[in-house]
Design a protein around this motif. Sequence first.
Motif, PDB file in Angstrom:
ATOM      1  N   UNK A  68      10.005  -6.383 -11.662  1.00  0.00           N
ATOM      2  CA  UNK A  68       8.579  -6.122 -11.826  1.00  0.00           C
ATOM      3  C   UNK A  68       8.045  -5.758 -10.448  1.00  0.00           C
ATOM      4  N   UNK A  69       7.568  -4.528 -10.319  1.00  0.00           N
ATOM      5  CA  UNK A  69       7.270  -3.968  -9.008  1.00  0.00           C
ATOM      6  C   UNK A  69       5.782  -4.028  -8.690  1.00  0.00           C
ATOM      7  N   UNK A  70       5.444  -4.750  -7.621  1.00  0.00           N
ATOM      8  CA  UNK A  70       4.079  -4.761  -7.096  1.00  0.00           C
ATOM      9  C   UNK A  70       3.945  -3.860  -5.875  1.00  0.00           C
ATOM     10  N   UNK A  71       5.054  -3.292  -5.418  1.00  0.00           N
ATOM     11  CA  UNK A  71       5.001  -2.529  -4.167  1.00  0.00           C
ATOM     12  C   UNK A  71       4.734  -1.054  -4.437  1.00  0.00           C
ATOM     13  N   UNK A  72       5.783  -0.254  -4.605  1.00  0.00           N
ATOM     14  CA  UNK A  72       5.611   1.190  -4.780  1.00  0.00           C
ATOM     15  C   UNK A  72       4.928   1.540  -6.098  1.00  0.00           C
ATOM     16  N   UNK A  94      16.387  -2.226 -13.954  1.00  0.00           N
ATOM     17  CA  UNK A  94      15.278  -1.301 -14.204  1.00  0.00           C
ATOM     18  C   UNK A  94      14.045  -1.738 -13.423  1.00  0.00           C
ATOM     19  N   UNK A  95      13.511  -0.844 -12.605  1.00  0.00           N
ATOM     20  CA  UNK A  95      12.288  -1.107 -11.856  1.00  0.00           C
ATOM     21  C   UNK A  95      11.097  -0.604 -12.666  1.00  0.00           C
ATOM     22  N   UNK A  96      10.139  -1.500 -12.950  1.00  0.00           N
ATOM     23  CA  UNK A  96       8.951  -1.108 -13.707  1.00  0.00           C
ATOM     24  C   UNK A  96       7.698  -1.665 -13.033  1.00  0.00           C
ATOM     25  N   UNK A  97       6.599  -0.904 -13.023  1.00  0.00           N
ATOM     26  CA  UNK A  97       5.360  -1.386 -12.403  1.00  0.00           C
ATOM     27  C   UNK A  97       4.821  -2.624 -13.121  1.00  0.00           C
ATOM     28  N   UNK A  98       4.139  -3.475 -12.383  1.00  0.00           N
ATOM     29  CA  UNK A  98       3.593  -4.709 -12.953  1.00  0.00           C
ATOM     30  C   UNK A  98       2.587  -4.441 -14.064  1.00  0.00           C
ATOM     31  N   UNK A  99       1.995  -3.265 -14.091  1.00  0.00           N
ATOM     32  CA  UNK A  99       0.992  -2.949 -15.117  1.00  0.00           C
ATOM     33  C   UNK A  99       1.593  -2.160 -16.280  1.00  0.00           C
ATOM     34  N   UNK A 100       2.905  -2.056 -16.334  1.00  0.00           N
ATOM     35  CA  UNK A 100       3.546  -1.244 -17.373  1.00  0.00           C
ATOM     36  C   UNK A 100       3.161  -1.743 -18.760  1.00  0.00           C
ATOM     37  N   UNK A 101       2.829  -0.822 -19.642  1.00  0.00           N
ATOM     38  CA  UNK A 101       2.346  -1.193 -20.974  1.00  0.00           C
ATOM     39  C   UNK A 101       3.397  -1.922 -21.804  1.00  0.00           C
TER      40      UNK A 101
END
Length: 293
Positions: free
Chosen positions: A40-44, A14-21
């Motif tokens: 933990x995605x810092x890119x897209x 699972x790809x999730x943004x680094x700021x995901x709640x």
Amino acid sequence: MKRIITHIELGGTLFIPAIHKNLAPIISKQKYPQLRSLVIDFEDGLDDEQLQNGYEKVVSTLEVCSDTSPFIFIRPRDVNHLQTLLEMEGIENIDGFVLPKFSLTNGTQYLHLLERTDFYIMPSIEGEELFNVEKLQQLKELILTHKHKILLVRFGLEDMLRQLSMRRSCDESVFDFAAGSAVIGNLIAIFKSAGLSISGGVYPCFQDDEGFKRDVLRDLKEGLFGKTIIHPAQIDILNELYKVTQEEYDEAQEILQSENVVFEQNGKMAEQKTMQHYSETIVQRAEVYGIKS
């Protein structure tokens, strides 16, 4: 000491943004306990102005990591960002990195930064090398210099379609397109023949469960294992599809235990040496995901 991982164990990533709640609840398995791995995605997944918030959230979240957490990977923005992340507090708690836009231009730099670490690596090929067999061969040779660290080779399926000015519908497989099939076919032939495993690409229609099932089954048919997922509803579906049938398991065990080099098996020819690796994979899948009832 890092956890020992095989690519079979990753399942749906699972790809999730680094700021995901929900980053901390996911890592602590309060949410999605069936999830096996995440990126933990810092890119897209982040805008420039969200980067600092992402750092702070990830540092605080890594404190709740444990041996029971999903396998945790981080996707940096580029080589320079990877260097920054390697200096981040708590970075030793993750399992590895997905290296975006891995290419002949930046691949050596990426690998140099990680060569004295014990992080696992998943290079992601997304650029023009996808369309050039000679350059894919060069990338393969580069990746093989760190083969002991490579869990999976990933590829940018949507990036590939974008560069071909194509977009698939929910009921279409990328293998239905002549160009898409040729590109991925080259990738599979070049990397898998060198003993490297390749992940299946993303299925973007996250509300279409049946389409997702078809996509995963086609991945398996083509020799792809592991899957980029973008919605938690896909976790249970994937885990179920990765189970093996009793017949597959029994045949695999017979091949691995047979004293005969060649023998008849359920109306088919079985060759112990040539089918050993495939059989080992079936047994590993059964151990991780189970046998279908």
